[in-house]
Design a protein around this motif. Sequence first.
Motif, PDB file in Angstrom:
ATOM      1  N   MET A 113      -1.230   1.675  13.588  1.00 14.43           N
ATOM      2  CA  MET A 113      -0.067   1.034  12.955  1.00 14.43           C
ATOM      3  C   MET A 113       0.777   2.101  12.242  1.00 14.43           C
ATOM      4  N   THR A 114       2.111   1.971  12.380  1.00 18.92           N
ATOM      5  CA  THR A 114       2.985   2.888  11.653  1.00 18.92           C
ATOM      6  C   THR A 114       3.531   2.171  10.431  1.00 18.92           C
ATOM      7  N   LEU A 115       3.186   2.682   9.283  1.00 19.81           N
ATOM      8  CA  LEU A 115       3.657   2.087   8.031  1.00 19.81           C
ATOM      9  C   LEU A 115       4.976   2.749   7.649  1.00 19.81           C
ATOM     10  N   ARG A 116       5.938   1.928   7.243  1.00 22.97           N
ATOM     11  CA  ARG A 116       7.252   2.475   6.883  1.00 22.97           C
ATOM     12  C   ARG A 116       7.635   2.008   5.487  1.00 22.97           C
ATOM     13  N   LEU A 117       8.587   2.718   4.878  1.00 21.95           N
ATOM     14  CA  LEU A 117       9.064   2.311   3.554  1.00 21.95           C
ATOM     15  C   LEU A 117       9.604   0.887   3.633  1.00 21.95           C
ATOM     16  N   GLY A 118       9.291   0.092   2.616  1.00 20.23           N
ATOM     17  CA  GLY A 118       9.754  -1.297   2.580  1.00 20.23           C
ATOM     18  C   GLY A 118       8.790  -2.279   3.210  1.00 20.23           C
ATOM     19  N   ASP A 119       7.834  -1.769   3.993  1.00 15.06           N
ATOM     20  CA  ASP A 119       6.819  -2.658   4.572  1.00 15.06           C
ATOM     21  C   ASP A 119       5.926  -3.208   3.463  1.00 15.06           C
ATOM     22  N   THR A 120       5.327  -4.366   3.743  1.00 17.07           N
ATOM     23  CA  THR A 120       4.285  -4.869   2.849  1.00 17.07           C
ATOM     24  C   THR A 120       3.006  -4.083   3.101  1.00 17.07           C
ATOM     25  N   ALA A 121       2.439  -3.532   2.027  1.00 15.39           N
ATOM     26  CA  ALA A 121       1.189  -2.771   2.174  1.00 15.39           C
ATOM     27  C   ALA A 121       0.079  -3.721   2.604  1.00 15.39           C
ATOM     28  N   PRO A 122      -0.617  -3.420   3.684  1.00 19.03           N
ATOM     29  CA  PRO A 122      -1.646  -4.355   4.140  1.00 19.03           C
ATOM     30  C   PRO A 122      -2.831  -4.448   3.182  1.00 19.03           C
ATOM     31  N   ASN A 123      -3.357  -5.663   3.039  1.00 14.78           N
ATOM     32  CA  ASN A 123      -4.564  -5.828   2.227  1.00 14.78           C
ATOM     33  C   ASN A 123      -5.792  -5.431   3.061  1.00 14.78           C
ATOM     34  N   PHE A 124      -6.873  -5.138   2.373  1.00 14.37           N
ATOM     35  CA  PHE A 124      -8.134  -4.836   3.064  1.00 14.37           C
ATOM     36  C   PHE A 124      -9.292  -5.030   2.093  1.00 14.37           C
ATOM     37  N   GLN A 125     -10.470  -5.166   2.661  1.00 16.70           N
ATOM     38  CA  GLN A 125     -11.707  -5.125   1.889  1.00 16.70           C
ATOM     39  C   GLN A 125     -12.520  -3.961   2.455  1.00 16.70           C
ATOM     40  N   GLN A 126     -13.000  -3.128   1.555  1.00 19.40           N
ATOM     41  CA  GLN A 126     -13.769  -1.976   2.045  1.00 19.40           C
ATOM     42  C   GLN A 126     -14.737  -1.499   0.959  1.00 19.40           C
ATOM     43  N   GLN A 127     -15.804  -0.858   1.376  1.00 21.38           N
ATOM     44  CA  GLN A 127     -16.757  -0.254   0.435  1.00 21.38           C
ATOM     45  C   GLN A 127     -16.082   0.901  -0.307  1.00 21.38           C
ATOM     46  N   SER A 128     -16.561   1.106  -1.538  1.00 24.89           N
ATOM     47  CA  SER A 128     -16.054   2.246  -2.304  1.00 24.89           C
ATOM     48  C   SER A 128     -17.149   2.741  -3.242  1.00 24.89           C
ATOM     49  N   SER A 129     -16.838   3.805  -3.929  1.00 23.09           N
ATOM     50  CA  SER A 129     -17.790   4.357  -4.911  1.00 23.09           C
ATOM     51  C   SER A 129     -18.028   3.383  -6.054  1.00 23.09           C
ATOM     52  N   GLU A 130     -17.194   2.357  -6.192  1.00 20.97           N
ATOM     53  CA  GLU A 130     -17.362   1.358  -7.253  1.00 20.97           C
ATOM     54  C   GLU A 130     -17.642  -0.031  -6.679  1.00 20.97           C
ATOM     55  N   GLY A 131     -18.235  -0.101  -5.478  1.00 22.37           N
ATOM     56  CA  GLY A 131     -18.551  -1.386  -4.854  1.00 22.37           C
ATOM     57  C   GLY A 131     -17.448  -1.822  -3.902  1.00 22.37           C
ATOM     58  N   ILE A 132     -17.589  -3.051  -3.384  1.00 24.16           N
ATOM     59  CA  ILE A 132     -16.592  -3.537  -2.408  1.00 24.16           C
ATOM     60  C   ILE A 132     -15.269  -3.783  -3.121  1.00 24.16           C
ATOM     61  N   ILE A 133     -14.198  -3.298  -2.507  1.00 27.38           N
ATOM     62  CA  ILE A 133     -12.849  -3.446  -3.078  1.00 27.38           C
ATOM     63  C   ILE A 133     -12.052  -4.400  -2.197  1.00 27.38           C
ATOM     64  N   ASP A 134     -11.430  -5.391  -2.836  1.00 29.42           N
ATOM     65  CA  ASP A 134     -10.332  -6.120  -2.188  1.00 29.42           C
ATOM     66  C   ASP A 134      -9.070  -5.485  -2.744  1.00 29.42           C
ATOM     67  N   PHE A 135      -8.273  -4.880  -1.882  1.00 32.67           N
ATOM     68  CA  PHE A 135      -7.182  -4.027  -2.359  1.00 32.67           C
ATOM     69  C   PHE A 135      -6.196  -4.796  -3.239  1.00 32.67           C
ATOM     70  N   TYR A 136      -5.794  -5.975  -2.794  1.00 33.80           N
ATOM     71  CA  TYR A 136      -4.827  -6.741  -3.586  1.00 33.80           C
ATOM     72  C   TYR A 136      -5.411  -7.145  -4.937  1.00 33.80           C
ATOM     73  N   GLU A 137      -6.700  -7.525  -4.936  1.00 32.55           N
ATOM     74  CA  GLU A 137      -7.340  -7.878  -6.219  1.00 32.55           C
ATOM     75  C   GLU A 137      -7.391  -6.658  -7.126  1.00 32.55           C
ATOM     76  N   PHE A 138      -7.704  -5.517  -6.524  1.00 31.83           N
ATOM     77  CA  PHE A 138      -7.761  -4.271  -7.301  1.00 31.83           C
ATOM     78  C   PHE A 138      -6.398  -3.964  -7.926  1.00 31.83           C
ATOM     79  N   LEU A 139      -5.336  -4.142  -7.137  1.00 29.45           N
ATOM     80  CA  LEU A 139      -3.990  -3.807  -7.632  1.00 29.45           C
ATOM     81  C   LEU A 139      -3.496  -4.809  -8.672  1.00 29.45           C
ATOM     82  N   GLY A 140      -3.808  -6.088  -8.476  1.00 30.07           N
ATOM     83  CA  GLY A 140      -3.249  -7.102  -9.376  1.00 30.07           C
ATOM     84  C   GLY A 140      -1.733  -6.978  -9.404  1.00 30.07           C
ATOM     85  N   ASP A 141      -1.151  -6.938 -10.604  1.00 28.18           N
ATOM     86  CA  ASP A 141       0.309  -6.809 -10.741  1.00 28.18           C
ATOM     87  C   ASP A 141       0.747  -5.362 -10.969  1.00 28.18           C
ATOM     88  N   SER A 142      -0.169  -4.434 -10.778  1.00 29.38           N
ATOM     89  CA  SER A 142       0.148  -3.025 -11.053  1.00 29.38           C
ATOM     90  C   SER A 142       0.863  -2.364  -9.878  1.00 29.38           C
TER      91      SER A 142
END
Length: 213
Positions: A1-30
């Motif tokens: 996929m080619t991501l471009r400026l203005g696109d909606t950043a895709p959400n994902f769930q993935q393992q991390s050093s701090e456990g499973i991350i849901d990207f949108y939950e991680f970001l919240g309103d930040s």
Amino acid sequence: MTLRLGDTAPNFQQQSSEGIIDFYEFLGDSWGILFSHPADYTPVCTTELGYTAKLKDEFERRGVKAIALSVDDVESHKGWINDINETQNTTVNFPIIADQDRKVSELYGFLHPNASETTTVRSLVIIDPNKKVRLIITYPASTGRNFNEILRVVDSLQLTDNHKVATPANWQQGEDVVIVPSLQDETELKERFPKGYKAVKPYLRLTPQPDKD
Ligand code: BEZ
């Protein structure tokens, strides 16, 4: 996929050093900074992640959450974090995504097979609170990114969103900014820029940075 400026950043769930991350939950309103690096236990990346950890207060002041990514696994990330903390005299205070299956790297275009068949490139994406992509950069593996420049871009984007100004070449905090060309209404100009502005040309109007005294 080619991501471009203005696109909606895709959400994902993935393992991390701090456990499973849901990207949108991680970001919240930040705001978000998602940055990939070629591999754990490499010299340039060690300095980059250490420096990013030291910018914690600067990120918080701007409402930004940082998250790193490479295709190494969680155990590798955890061991490497100990090295970063030790050698860079800091404490890594953000998650590192363990993108072993390359799911996130594919979504965000962090794999450039002609540069490396096995590792992610040194990319960085700034995402705004509406989940829109506002900056994409990709650096060579051998060049560490300038994270002060990333903060400068966040400042510029937030000034544009909040005050309808843009920032000229090499702009730094406190220097004059330029009024966006779309703003022409005299009443709004007076309200937004009580200190006035200098029209060098009709399309080049300089004004003191609005959020400074
Ligand atoms: C690195 O630290 O990631 C790196 C250093 C030299 C060349 C390529 C990558």
